[in-house]
Design a protein around this motif. Sequence first.
Motif, PDB file in Angstrom:
ATOM      1  N   SER A 100       1.069  -0.751   0.152  1.00  0.00           N
ATOM      2  CA  SER A 100      -0.044   0.002   0.184  1.00  0.00           C
ATOM      3  C   SER A 100       0.603   0.814   0.362  1.00  0.00           C
ATOM      4  N   LYS A 112      -9.910   9.369 -13.562  1.00  0.00           N
ATOM      5  CA  LYS A 112     -10.953   8.198 -13.138  1.00  0.00           C
ATOM      6  C   LYS A 112     -10.030   7.323 -12.957  1.00  0.00           C
ATOM      7  N   GLY A 134      -9.074   7.745  -9.480  1.00  0.00           N
ATOM      8  CA  GLY A 134     -10.000   7.319  -8.315  1.00  0.00           C
ATOM      9  C   GLY A 134      -9.414   6.350  -7.943  1.00  0.00           C
ATOM     10  N   LYS A 135      -9.965   5.061  -8.920  1.00  0.00           N
ATOM     11  CA  LYS A 135      -9.505   3.717  -8.912  1.00  0.00           C
ATOM     12  C   LYS A 135      -8.616   3.050  -8.265  1.00  0.00           C
ATOM     13  N   THR A 183      -6.983   5.270  -5.605  1.00  0.00           N
ATOM     14  CA  THR A 183      -7.202   5.616  -4.252  1.00  0.00           C
ATOM     15  C   THR A 183      -8.039   4.641  -3.329  1.00  0.00           C
ATOM     16  N   GLN A 184      -9.217   3.984  -4.083  1.00  0.00           N
ATOM     17  CA  GLN A 184      -9.733   2.948  -3.905  1.00  0.00           C
ATOM     18  C   GLN A 184      -8.829   1.565  -3.671  1.00  0.00           C
ATOM     19  N   LEU A 185      -8.223   1.470  -5.044  1.00  0.00           N
ATOM     20  CA  LEU A 185      -7.104   0.607  -4.600  1.00  0.00           C
ATOM     21  C   LEU A 185      -6.564   0.178  -3.297  1.00  0.00           C
ATOM     22  N   GLY A 242      -6.891   1.851  -0.533  1.00  0.00           N
ATOM     23  CA  GLY A 242      -8.271   1.067   0.650  1.00  0.00           C
ATOM     24  C   GLY A 242      -8.244   0.431   0.572  1.00  0.00           C
ATOM     25  N   GLU A 243      -8.092  -0.713  -0.153  1.00  0.00           N
ATOM     26  CA  GLU A 243      -8.299  -2.195  -0.476  1.00  0.00           C
ATOM     27  C   GLU A 243      -7.546  -2.739   0.078  1.00  0.00           C
ATOM     28  N   LYS A 288      -6.861  -2.630   4.087  1.00  0.00           N
ATOM     29  CA  LYS A 288      -7.890  -3.135   4.991  1.00  0.00           C
ATOM     30  C   LYS A 288      -7.144  -4.480   3.952  1.00  0.00           C
TER      31      LYS A 288
END
Length: 120
Positions: free
Chosen positions: A4, A90, A93-94, A96-98, A100-101, A104
């Motif tokens: 990460s 876009k 943004g993906k 940024t989501q990645l 977070g995943e 986690k």
Amino acid sequence: MKKSEYIEQFLNFLAEAENAYNLALKEKEEQEKLESDYIHTLELEDLNYRERSKLATQLRNCLRERRRSKDIVELLEPIVLFKKEDSNKKTLGKLTQLLGEVRKIERYHENRHYNKKVQK
């Protein structure tokens, strides 16, 4: 280094590049105004040798600082333009989501434990 952290470093690099670009652009514009002041002073003021020499040194320093800022602007401009393109927004943004995943999953792996089913 965690996986990460690589993603986070890239996203931070893009944000820092845009900030550095804006600061360098502002500094370049300021140095251009200062350059104009020095040139007009040389042109319009009746200066003696010592004053002209001092002003010429200030002008040289101003031009060097302007060049440094201009080089930074030229270097970072493609990065800033890349970041501003709609299709890349876009993607960022993906990313940024990645991030977070992945964080986690890393937290899950750090806190993983096993509850014995038979042995106590």
